[in-house]
Design an enzyme around this catalytic site. Structure first.
Site, PDB file in Angstrom:
ATOM      1  N   GLU A 153       0.815  -1.223   0.000  1.00 14.10           N
ATOM      2  CA  GLU A 153       0.000   0.000   0.000  1.00 14.10           C
ATOM      3  C   GLU A 153       0.848   1.272   0.000  1.00 14.10           C
ATOM      4  O   GLU A 153       1.509   1.585   0.992  1.00 14.10           O
ATOM      5  CB  GLU A 153      -0.922   0.003   1.228  1.00 14.10           C
ATOM      6  CG  GLU A 153      -1.834   1.222   1.257  1.00 14.10           C
ATOM      7  CD  GLU A 153      -2.841   1.192   2.391  1.00 14.10           C
ATOM      8  OE1 GLU A 153      -2.609   0.497   3.389  1.00 14.10           O
ATOM      9  OE2 GLU A 153      -3.868   1.887   2.273  1.00 14.10           O
ATOM     10  N   GLU A 247     -12.196   1.566   4.506  1.00 13.59           N
ATOM     11  CA  GLU A 247     -11.220   1.841   5.575  1.00 13.59           C
ATOM     12  C   GLU A 247     -11.342   3.333   5.874  1.00 13.59           C
ATOM     13  O   GLU A 247     -10.648   4.166   5.302  1.00 13.59           O
ATOM     14  CB  GLU A 247      -9.797   1.486   5.136  1.00 13.59           C
ATOM     15  CG  GLU A 247      -8.837   1.569   6.320  1.00 13.59           C
ATOM     16  CD  GLU A 247      -7.393   1.728   5.908  1.00 13.59           C
ATOM     17  OE1 GLU A 247      -6.556   0.963   6.398  1.00 13.59           O
ATOM     18  OE2 GLU A 247      -7.090   2.634   5.107  1.00 13.59           O
TER      19      GLU A 247
HETATM   20  C1  LER Z   1      -3.593   1.470   6.082  1.00 16.47           C
HETATM   21  O1  LER Z   1      -4.400   0.803   5.168  1.00 16.47           O
HETATM   22  C2  LER Z   1      -3.542   2.903   5.793  1.00 16.47           C
HETATM   23  O2  LER Z   1      -4.144   3.375   4.866  1.00 16.47           O
HETATM   24  C3  LER Z   1      -2.738   3.730   6.679  1.00 16.47           C
HETATM   25  O3  LER Z   1      -2.989   5.075   6.423  1.00 16.47           O
HETATM   26  C4  LER Z   1      -2.986   3.444   8.122  1.00 16.47           C
HETATM   27  O4  LER Z   1      -2.149   4.271   8.859  1.00 16.47           O
HETATM   28 MN    MN Z   2      -5.433   2.243   3.545  1.00 17.26          MN
END
Ligand code: LER
Ligand code: MN
Length: 269
Positions: A153, A247
């Site tokens: 990510e 999220e």
């Molecule tokens: C985790 O998926 C994310 O996007 C981060 O910003 C978490 O701190």
């Molecule tokens: Mn994220």
């Protein structure tokens, strides 16, 4: 595409972008009642998750496990794959590996986000990216053995200085021997870092493994100012069939955030 919502089991991550905070049983019941296809789980560690209970709860509530986060390694233990301390890097790798194994036993990927750490002090960017690549070369095949992916990510500049953009993610994946990792494209981070969310998704193409479906202010899509029309068209164009996972912050309240996230999913997916 399928819908997912974040369930956090870690009290220390109370201020994080998770809609449900509490225990596994209540989290699964809540996510199912809210109408989601899947949960994205944020556990304190692999050891703290009762895999039999999780399997039973997923079955009982007709839920899938979309992915499992590894960020508690950072939040709780300040572990990072690019720490200057070799012992910390090793512990970070072991922490993620145990989540890769647990998530993989459900056919689900682990997420490597904040555990990428950052280049600072004696650790320069090139060194950090070498350590990150070495870790992913180990973790990718481990996930693949279980038939799962590993999600890498890119995060916005306030959280890391390593992988900030989708193009940096693509460049990071390109030379790797392991084919298992895919990119996690988080619309909240992309809103900060990308010139065009839609164009970046198109460039990533089949490397897009997962989407964090979050608005500019990290609330549910529709509660901020990101227009997802073009990004959604791009996802359809590249044939994305994975999760749109909320999220997001539990704002204004968890139930309202979940309802807004599901409505956005139904409107756009
Ligand atoms: C985790 O998926 C994310 O996007 C981060 O910003 C978490 O701190
Ligand atoms: Mn994220």
């Amino acid at each position: 595409m399928r819908s997912a919502i974040t369930v956090c089991l870690v009290p220390e991550a109370r201020s994080g972008p998770f809609v449900f905070h509490g225990d596994l049983a209540s989290g699964c019941a809540w996510a199912a009642a809210a109408g989601f296809d899947a949960i994205e789980l944020f556990p304190g560690s692999a050891e703290e998750v009762d895999a039999h209970l999780l399997r039973r709860l997923l079955q009982q509530h007709h839920l899938e496990l979309a992915a499992m986060g590894t960020g508690a390694g950072w939040v709780r233990h300040k572990l990072s794959l690019t720490s200057p301390d070799g012992a910390v890097r090793l512990r970070a790798r072991e922490f993620i590996a145990s989540i890769v194994d647990l998530a993989g036993s459900f056919g689900a990927p682990a997420i490597m986000g904040s555990m990428q750490g950052r280049a600072e002090g004696e650790v320069d960017r090139d060194q950090a990216l070498v350590w990150l690549s070495q870790a992913v070369e180990q973790l990718g095949p481990r996930a693949a053995t279980l038939g799962a992916s590993l999600f890498i990510e890119p995060l916005n500049r306030y959280e890391t200085n390593l992988l900030n953009t989708v193009d940096q993610g693509i460049a990071f994946l390109e030379p790797l021997r392991t084919q298992a990792p895919r990119l996690l494209c988080d619309f909240f981070h992309m809103n900060i870092e990308e010139t065009s969310i839609a164009d970046s998704l198109r460039r990533a193409g089949s490397r897009v493994g997962h989407v964090h479906f979050a608005d500019s202010n990290r609330r549910a899509i529709g509660l901020g100012h990101t227009d997802v029309t073009a990004p959604m068209a791009a996802l359809r164009e590249i044939g994305y069939t994975g999760y749109l996972s909320a999220e997001i912050l539990p704002l204004p309240l968890a139930d309202e955030a979940a309802a807004a996230a599901l409505a956005a999913f139904q409107r756009h997916a």
